[in-house]
Design an enzyme around this catalytic site. Structure first.
Site, PDB file in Angstrom:
ATOM      1  CG  PHE A 148      -2.272  -0.817   0.847  1.00 17.34           C
ATOM      2  CD1 PHE A 148      -2.470  -1.417  -0.396  1.00 17.34           C
ATOM      3  CD2 PHE A 148      -3.273  -0.968   1.803  1.00 17.34           C
ATOM      4  CE1 PHE A 148      -3.625  -2.148  -0.683  1.00 17.34           C
ATOM      5  CE2 PHE A 148      -4.441  -1.682   1.529  1.00 17.34           C
ATOM      6  CZ  PHE A 148      -4.616  -2.272   0.286  1.00 17.34           C
ATOM      7  NE  ARG A 149       3.869   0.484  -4.432  1.00 12.93           N
ATOM      8  CZ  ARG A 149       4.695  -0.513  -4.736  1.00 12.93           C
ATOM      9  NH1 ARG A 149       5.545  -0.993  -3.832  1.00 12.93           N
ATOM     10  NH2 ARG A 149       4.694  -1.036  -5.938  1.00 12.93           N
ATOM     11  CG  ASN A 183       8.251  -3.298  -0.917  1.00 12.21           C
ATOM     12  OD1 ASN A 183       7.162  -3.305  -0.361  1.00 12.21           O
ATOM     13  ND2 ASN A 183       8.391  -3.512  -2.207  1.00 12.21           N
ATOM     14  CG  ASP A 201       3.071  -9.123  -5.317  1.00 13.84           C
ATOM     15  OD1 ASP A 201       3.263  -8.191  -4.512  1.00 13.84           O
ATOM     16  OD2 ASP A 201       3.982  -9.623  -6.003  1.00 13.84           O
TER      17      ASP A 201
HETATM   18  O1  DOR Z   1       6.977  -6.837  -9.111  1.00 11.65           O
HETATM   19  C1  DOR Z   1       7.098  -6.630  -7.899  1.00 11.65           C
HETATM   20  N1  DOR Z   1       6.718  -5.468  -7.356  1.00 11.65           N
HETATM   21  N2  DOR Z   1       7.612  -7.594  -7.128  1.00 11.65           N
HETATM   22  C2  DOR Z   1       7.931  -7.350  -5.849  1.00 11.65           C
HETATM   23  O2  DOR Z   1       8.422  -8.228  -5.206  1.00 11.65           O
HETATM   24  C3  DOR Z   1       7.739  -6.032  -5.258  1.00 11.65           C
HETATM   25  C4  DOR Z   1       6.668  -5.312  -5.949  1.00 11.65           C
HETATM   26  C5  DOR Z   1       6.640  -3.848  -5.604  1.00 11.65           C
HETATM   27  O3  DOR Z   1       6.683  -3.525  -4.415  1.00 11.65           O
HETATM   28  O4  DOR Z   1       6.570  -3.014  -6.521  1.00 11.65           O
HETATM   29 ZN    ZN Z   2       7.655 -10.430  -4.092  1.00 12.53          ZN
HETATM   30 ZN    ZN Z   3       5.018  -8.293  -3.288  1.00  8.22          ZN
END
Ligand code: DOR
Ligand code: ZN
Ligand code: ZN
Length: 424
Positions: free
Chosen positions: A61-62, A92, A290
């Site tokens: 969700f950034r 991340n 994802d």
């Molecule tokens: O394609 C991806 N985008 N794979 C990931 O593991 C992280 C994700 C992202 O956070 O953009």
């Molecule tokens: Zn991943």
């Molecule tokens: Zn992911």
């Protein structure tokens, strides 16, 4: 007899079958299931299915730091509109969620903006404080290959103490399994090129390596992408495995350019079909989106520079329900993979319509498939790689018995909560 606070009536999925009945709700939980119940508020859905809310165990969700792409408000609205009543957010972000203070700051943001319940993953990084994070994170996330963000671990050896400490906490170790050292860095112009740089061997090798390195952990292999990796994850003790709608429904022949650039990559049709068969065979524990939004401008870059990832939290349940309606998947398998198993794996009181469980419910009309349009979805990013496909979107969504979506519109400003107990 005293009235229930809320009653939801319809064709409910209870104990593995559909049954015309009433779900009685008090204090946010399901308190009773019966043919007839009186409630202070009664919602009647004749002829519609009432399912447990979906749990998407893998979203980005950034928030904080990357909120031009998404934030917890827009991400959670998108989730709710798609029938997802609980999400687990990946670490991340900026800063990455690798310390207790970063985790608590993210929780504060999510509590102030999220329409749905949530859990927060802590990122594995050398020197992290595992015991304190284990008390407040829903699980740990290990990145074995570089992708969005800065959480790639230098090697499994560099985090061996951290992995050894995670096992005894009983928390799940979710893994992005691609072997960084096997990744090729050739220039890319297409989905096929992206796939070649990140081969199926790259995935299989990472799964083998992490099994060896994290022997005492409950491993959860995220977003399995290749048919070749299936034998490595089928009936393995202490391991659960996830698949995404994009690896099941899209491949390198899909005409979507950078929108389909994702890690691990989309592969060829045989892989996709192999994964779909594995869904039918019951190999996967859960289906997660994802959800990894990027802005349109970022995705308009040349192929080599465009970021990886695509949104998906709002289309997860609708796409899969369409495949239930087409009889490609059983309803029971869909509920198991999107509701029951994620709740069991992460120890939540959710995912079933049963007394004592959280009253997170989704109402769907299986006759009402709609065409998926990025412009109609609620993510900040405004696009979808599933443009033009059919999906069955919920008519209504309840969180803890409170109506949050009715006829596709937000009805309440319910505040989601962290599903992991927080210290006072
Ligand atoms: O394609 C991806 N985008 N794979 C990931 O593991 C992280 C994700 C992202 O956070 O953009
Ligand atoms: Zn991943
Ligand atoms: Zn992911």
């Amino acid at each position: 007899m005293k009235n229930m606070e809320v009653v939801v009536e319809g064709n409910c999925y209870v104990s593995g079958r559909l049954e015309r009945c009433c779900v009685g709700i008090d204090n946010g939980r399901i308190s009773k299931i019966a043919k007839v119940l009186d409630g202070d508020k009664v919602y009647q859905y004749d002829g519609k299915l009432v399912l447990p809310g979906a749990i998407d165990a893998h979203v980005h969700f950034r928030d904080p730091g990357l909120t031009a792409k998404e934030d917890f408000g827009t991400g959670s609205l998108s989730a709710a509109c798609g029938g997802v009543t609980c999400v687990f957010d990946m670490p991340n972000t900026k800063p990455p969620t690798t310390t207790l203070s970063a985790l608590r700051e993210k929780r504060r943001l999510a509590e102030s903006k999220s329409l749905v319940d949530f859990g927060l993953f802590a990122g594995v990084r050398p020197g992290m404080d595992v015991p304190s994070l284990a008390k407040e994170a829903v699980g740990f996330k290990l990145y074995m290959a570089s992708t969005t963000g800065e959480l790639l671990v230098p090697s499994l050896d560099a985090v061996k103490d951290e992995l050894a400490a995670i096992g005894p906490t009983g928390k799940v170790l979710a893994v992005h399994a691609e072997n960084e050292s096997m990744r090729k860095k050739d220039a890319e112009e297409s989905l096929e090129d992206h796939m070649k740089n990140r081969s199926a061997d790259c995935e299989s090798s990472a799964i083998r390596k992490v099994r060896g390195a994290a022997k005492n952990c409950r491993l959860h292999i995220c977003h399995l992408s290749s048919k070749a990796s299936l034998p490595l994850v089928t009936n393995v003790p202490n391991m659960t495995v996830e698949v995404t709608p994009h690896h099941l429904l899209l491949d390198t022949a899909s005409k979507i350019g950078t929108l389909g650039k994702v890690n691990p990559p989309l592969r060829r049709r045989e892989d996709r079909q192999g994964l779909f068969q594995a869904v039918k065979d019951g190999v996967f524990d859960n289906i997660a989106s994802d959800h990894a939004p990027h802005t349109v401008e970022e995705k308009e870059e040349d192929f080599d520079y465009a970021p990886t990832g695509m949104p998906g939290v709002e289309t997860l349940l609708p796409l899969m329900l369409h495949h239930v309606r087409e009889r490609h998947i059983d309803l029971g398998a869909a509920v198991r993979m999107m509701c029951e198993r994620p709740a069991e794996i992460f120890g939540l009181n959710k995912g079933k319509i049963e007394p004592g469980y959280d009253a997170d419910l989704v109402v769907v009309d299986m006759q009402a498939a709609g065409v998926i349009r990025g412009s109609a979805l609620h993510s900040k990013c405004g696009w979808t790689a599933f443009e033009g496909m059919l999906g069955i979107f919920p008519k209504a969504v309840f969180l803890g018995g409170a109506s949050v979506i009715e006829s596709g519109n937000q009805t309440g400003d319910h505040r989601g909560r962290d599903v992991v107990g927080q210290p006072a």
